[in-house]
Write a protein that holds these residues in place. Structure first.
Motif, mmCIF file in Angstrom:
data_model
loop_
_atom_site.group_PDB
_atom_site.id
_atom_site.type_symbol
_atom_site.label_atom_id
_atom_site.label_comp_id
_atom_site.label_asym_id
_atom_site.label_seq_id
_atom_site.Cartn_x
_atom_site.Cartn_y
_atom_site.Cartn_z
ATOM 1 N N MET A 147 -3.537 -3.344 0.560
ATOM 2 C CA MET A 147 -2.107 -3.053 0.332
ATOM 3 C C MET A 147 -1.943 -2.104 -0.844
ATOM 4 O O MET A 147 -1.072 -1.233 -0.829
ATOM 5 C CB MET A 147 -1.348 -4.346 0.033
ATOM 6 C CG MET A 147 -1.253 -5.269 1.206
ATOM 7 S SD MET A 147 -0.302 -6.727 0.761
ATOM 8 C CE MET A 147 -0.901 -7.855 1.998
ATOM 9 N N LEU A 148 -2.773 -2.289 -1.853
ATOM 10 C CA LEU A 148 -2.619 -1.465 -3.064
ATOM 11 C C LEU A 148 -2.994 -0.003 -2.815
ATOM 12 O O LEU A 148 -2.444 0.887 -3.452
ATOM 13 C CB LEU A 148 -3.478 -2.034 -4.207
ATOM 14 C CG LEU A 148 -3.139 -3.455 -4.646
ATOM 15 C CD1 LEU A 148 -4.069 -3.914 -5.772
ATOM 16 C CD2 LEU A 148 -1.701 -3.562 -5.112
ATOM 17 N N VAL A 149 -3.941 0.249 -1.905
ATOM 18 C CA VAL A 149 -4.304 1.646 -1.621
ATOM 19 C C VAL A 149 -3.292 2.311 -0.680
ATOM 20 O O VAL A 149 -3.241 3.528 -0.595
ATOM 21 C CB VAL A 149 -5.728 1.792 -1.015
ATOM 22 C CG1 VAL A 149 -6.778 1.238 -1.945
ATOM 23 C CG2 VAL A 149 -5.826 1.159 0.356
ATOM 24 N N ARG A 191 -5.185 -5.538 -10.739
ATOM 25 C CA ARG A 191 -5.710 -4.196 -11.038
ATOM 26 C C ARG A 191 -6.443 -4.245 -12.363
ATOM 27 O O ARG A 191 -5.963 -4.856 -13.321
ATOM 28 C CB ARG A 191 -4.576 -3.180 -11.170
ATOM 29 C CG ARG A 191 -3.944 -2.755 -9.863
ATOM 30 C CD ARG A 191 -2.923 -1.673 -10.153
ATOM 31 N NE ARG A 191 -1.771 -1.769 -9.289
ATOM 32 C CZ ARG A 191 -1.578 -1.005 -8.225
ATOM 33 N NH1 ARG A 191 -2.448 -0.085 -7.909
ATOM 34 N NH2 ARG A 191 -0.520 -1.143 -7.473
ATOM 35 N N ALA A 192 -7.597 -3.585 -12.412
ATOM 36 C CA ALA A 192 -8.395 -3.578 -13.654
ATOM 37 C C ALA A 192 -7.750 -2.643 -14.668
ATOM 38 O O ALA A 192 -7.124 -1.666 -14.316
ATOM 39 C CB ALA A 192 -9.796 -3.117 -13.355
ATOM 40 N N ARG A 214 -6.147 1.101 -13.157
ATOM 41 C CA ARG A 214 -5.174 1.889 -13.934
ATOM 42 C C ARG A 214 -5.902 2.813 -14.888
ATOM 43 O O ARG A 214 -6.780 2.371 -15.626
ATOM 44 C CB ARG A 214 -4.266 0.941 -14.726
ATOM 45 C CG ARG A 214 -3.294 0.176 -13.859
ATOM 46 C CD ARG A 214 -2.642 -0.956 -14.612
ATOM 47 N NE ARG A 214 -3.621 -1.997 -14.944
ATOM 48 C CZ ARG A 214 -3.336 -3.106 -15.588
ATOM 49 N NH1 ARG A 214 -2.109 -3.316 -15.998
ATOM 50 N NH2 ARG A 214 -4.265 -4.015 -15.837
ATOM 51 N N LEU A 266 -6.447 1.458 -7.485
ATOM 52 C CA LEU A 266 -6.884 0.070 -7.669
ATOM 53 C C LEU A 266 -7.188 -0.201 -9.136
ATOM 54 O O LEU A 266 -7.257 -1.348 -9.571
ATOM 55 C CB LEU A 266 -8.142 -0.215 -6.839
ATOM 56 C CG LEU A 266 -7.968 -0.145 -5.329
ATOM 57 C CD1 LEU A 266 -9.300 -0.319 -4.627
ATOM 58 C CD2 LEU A 266 -6.972 -1.204 -4.871
ATOM 59 N N ARG A 295 -10.083 -10.074 -1.871
ATOM 60 C CA ARG A 295 -9.855 -8.675 -2.247
ATOM 61 C C ARG A 295 -9.124 -7.886 -1.168
ATOM 62 O O ARG A 295 -9.088 -6.664 -1.217
ATOM 63 C CB ARG A 295 -11.196 -7.985 -2.601
ATOM 64 C CG ARG A 295 -11.919 -8.685 -3.730
ATOM 65 C CD ARG A 295 -13.226 -8.034 -4.043
ATOM 66 N NE ARG A 295 -13.020 -6.696 -4.601
ATOM 67 C CZ ARG A 295 -13.946 -6.035 -5.252
ATOM 68 N NH1 ARG A 295 -15.126 -6.562 -5.461
ATOM 69 N NH2 ARG A 295 -13.708 -4.833 -5.721
ATOM 70 N N CYS A 342 -7.689 5.747 -5.925
ATOM 71 C CA CYS A 342 -7.028 4.922 -4.897
ATOM 72 C C CYS A 342 -6.012 3.952 -5.501
ATOM 73 O O CYS A 342 -5.523 3.075 -4.808
ATOM 74 C CB CYS A 342 -8.066 4.119 -4.126
ATOM 75 S SG CYS A 342 -9.312 5.129 -3.408
ATOM 76 N N ARG A 362 2.658 -4.275 -13.407
ATOM 77 C CA ARG A 362 1.611 -4.234 -14.439
ATOM 78 C C ARG A 362 0.222 -4.401 -13.838
ATOM 79 O O ARG A 362 -0.783 -4.159 -14.493
ATOM 80 C CB ARG A 362 1.832 -5.364 -15.457
ATOM 81 C CG ARG A 362 2.953 -5.095 -16.421
ATOM 82 C CD ARG A 362 2.992 -6.223 -17.435
ATOM 83 N NE ARG A 362 4.083 -6.039 -18.366
ATOM 84 C CZ ARG A 362 4.477 -6.974 -19.219
ATOM 85 N NH1 ARG A 362 3.856 -8.139 -19.240
ATOM 86 N NH2 ARG A 362 5.461 -6.742 -20.034
ATOM 87 N N GLY A 363 0.177 -4.896 -12.624
ATOM 88 C CA GLY A 363 -1.113 -5.141 -11.972
ATOM 89 C C GLY A 363 -1.800 -6.384 -12.491
ATOM 90 O O GLY A 363 -3.023 -6.527 -12.359
ATOM 91 N N GLU A 414 -6.436 -5.281 -1.935
ATOM 92 C CA GLU A 414 -6.745 -3.852 -2.137
ATOM 93 C C GLU A 414 -6.226 -3.005 -0.980
ATOM 94 O O GLU A 414 -5.846 -1.856 -1.169
ATOM 95 C CB GLU A 414 -8.260 -3.645 -2.272
ATOM 96 C CG GLU A 414 -8.822 -4.239 -3.548
ATOM 97 C CD GLU A 414 -10.332 -4.132 -3.632
ATOM 98 O OE1 GLU A 414 -10.947 -3.607 -2.692
ATOM 99 O OE2 GLU A 414 -10.903 -4.591 -4.644
#
Lengths: 314, 272
Positions: B110-112, B271-272, A57, A55, B105, A53, B266-267, B108
């Protein structure tokens, strides 16, 4: 030949602290499948879903959604996915209807399309009456259903649910199972992670078990359950007994005065066990599996020497 | 082409450009709805504090000060106070909204979705600009009760306030990206923005300062914004040339936009 709904090749994830969550996994989920992705806490399930998804990388590997490489055309790939995360991730101060409609907008649906689909899925999930309520006023089960409605508002072809029934009572859980089965029968491919193995066993046709960042089993549910060589049954007796009966071919163990356990290996029949108990003068009141069949396999496939690091990465 | 394919879902049937526009509009509406929902926190306090500034500095003290920079003191402080409210509100809107989105959170969601990072950034910045302009308009209306003024250059006035709102919205975004806790989004406003604003020529002309402090003040970007904005309203030459202000703010907007987009790509923090 149908395209795979999800195709993962050599997927690897090393977090910034050096922890390797995924060690290069390969996985394929066919279109129309109802697929279980199981594993103990920290095994790499949520990391895998996070990468699918976008979320999380990825460090290495490729992910394709219905043949579309997420690295090459992220927008086309993302439009095909709906995701229901493990944790609640909406603003609790927003109204239920707004949360779903806004998500429709994120996927480019017009205001009218968004409104129509919001009504459709809130009604199907029993939340239409709550559309003007702030999300903080919903019960835990309603919040889970809200996240499912939100994930479906753009009508994805692949629905990914990360423990969708966690903390939900059995009645709502069963109604959610019925809803998901209906979605699957209508053509939506579903990938499910869950800690309720009964849920996976009853819903899913195919299964992958992930442990320590590796796929340790990837087969059909039927084939996996066929691997069971021993099942343990719990027998409740009508009258108390002083000791477990000595019956040739069956190893009964006494749990308490009116309860026995019996390990039945493949090839042995319950009829024979009943006959043996009957000849010993014992009347059986009820019989049940000691644990879910999938649970037995799951424990044997993921049994490990316990790792503290699994507590760090969920 | 896509619309003729029967099996496409509504999301699949969209062209990327139209989907991106709808996504942008959705983020902006969501942001505007957020600050309107909490109007007692977002719209009322700046109106009250600016009225107090007008009363105390403009009416009570200003009547004793007389002229400042070629204007009545009350008129002199009006542009700076409008600019101050735009700066703080644009900044804090994006900082608190984006940080809350991270904290809850909901980022998320938006990121998905198939939203390019530039659209996410533009949506949050537009939300910050909307609040900045909204509060700026309220303060301007309040100012109208204390001083009569007409706008000398509408284009410069609007252009300067828009660029300033964009710049500080981007600043708030960068702050929120790096924030780990709620305290982190109040440090920059308290220790950087407020001193720079108060020392940015809102209440005094730089001509009043000794040479050394006047030179130091030229390193304060808010001096350029306030001075040019004041020129846009009253047509009175300010502390710095207008073209220099426009160029400097434009340059900072480009720089902050680039930094924000790199962080999103870059997140960082999300983002992990």
């Amino acid at each position: 030949m149908t395209t795979a709904a999800l195709s993962i090749a050599g997927l690897k994830k090393v977090y910034a602290d050096g922890f390797t969550a995924l060690k290069g996994i390969d996985l394929e989920v066919k279109e129309g499948d109802f697929f279980a992705l199981l594993g103990p806490n920290g095994a790499g399930k949520s990391t895998t879903i996070g990468i699918i998804c976008s979320l999380v990388r990825k460090t290495e590997g490729a992910v394709k959604i219905f043949g579309i490489d997420v690295d090459k055309d992220f927008a086309a790939a993302k439009r095909l996915i709906g995701v229901v995360p493990q944790e609640f991730n909406f603003s609790i101060f927003e109204k239920v209807g707004d949360i779903v409609e806004v998500q429709a907008g994120f996927y480019g649906l017009s205001l009218r399309e968004g409104a129509v689909n919001t009504e459709k899925y809130l009604k199907r999930l029993g939340l239409w009456d709550k559309r003007n309520a702030q999300a903080r006023h919903l019960s835990g089960g309603m919040k889970r259903r809200l996240m499912i409605a939100r994930a479906l508002v753009h009508e994805p072809r692949l629905l990914i649910l990360d423990e969708p029934t966690a903390g939900v009572d059995i009645e709502i859980r069963r109604s959610m199972w019925a809803f998901l089965e209906e979605m699957n029968q209508a053509g939506t491919t579903i990938i499910l992670t869950t800690h309720y193995l009964e849920e996976a066993e009853s819903l899913c046709r195919n299964i992958a078990i992930i442990d320590h960042g590796e796929i340790v089993e990837n087969t059909s549910m039927r084939a996996l359950l066929g691997q069971l060589t021993t099942e343990t049954f719990v027998v409740d007796l009508a009258e108390p007994v002083a000791a477990a009966p000595e019956v040739p071919g069956f190893a009964f163990r006494q749990v308490d005065a009116q309860c026995l356990e019996l390990d039945l290996t493949r090839g042995q029949h319950l009829n024979a066990a009943f006959a043996a108990l009957d000849s010993a003068g014992l009347k059986v009141m009820s019989l049940r599996n000691k644990s879910n069949r999938l649970e037995q396999l799951f424990v044997s496939l993921t049994a490990s020497e316990g790792s503290a690091e699994t507590l760090v990465h969920g | 082409m896509a619309e003729s394919t029967p099996h496409l879902s509504p999301a699949e049937a969209k062209s990327t450009l139209s989907a991106d526009w709808v996504a942008f509009r959705t983020i902006v509406i969501k942001e505007i709805r957020r600050f309107l929902r909490i109007w007692p926190q977002t719209l009322v306090p700046p109106a009250i504090s600016m009225v107090l500034y007008f009363l105390i500095f403009g009416t009570f003290i200003g009547s004793r000060v007389g002229q400042m920079g070629g204007l009545d003191y009350m008129a002199f402080i009006v542009p700076g106070l409008i600019m101050m409210s735009v700066i703080t509100n644009a900044y804090s809107n994006v900082a608190s909204s984006f940080y809350s989105t991270k904290f809850q959170r909901s980022i998320e969601t938006m990121l998905v979705a198939p939203i390019p990072n530039g659209v996410i950034l533009a949506g949050f910045v537009a939300g910050g600009v909307a609040r900045g302009l909204c509060v700026g308009a309220i303060v301007t209306i309040m100012a109208g009760f204390f001083v009569d003024f007409t706008i000398h250059s509408f284009a410069l006035t609007v252009g300067m306030i828009l660029m300033t709102a964009v710049l500080f919205s981007l600043g708030g975004f960068i702050n929120a990206v790096f924030a780990d806790k709620f305290d982190d989004i109040s440090i920059i406003p308290a220790f950087v923005l407020t001193p720079l604003t108060y020392l940015g020529g809102v209440f005094y002309s730089l001509d009043l300062l000794p040479d050394f402090w006047r030179t130091v003040s030229y390193f304060n970007p808010i001096v350029y914004m306030v001075s040019s904005f004041r020129y846009g309203i009253f047509g009175v030459s300010g502390d710095v040339p207008v073209y220099l202000s426009v160029a400097a703010i434009g340059g900072f907007v480009v720089l902050f936009w680039t930094i924000s987009l790199v962080l999103l790509n870059r997140g960082t923090g999300i983002r992990a």
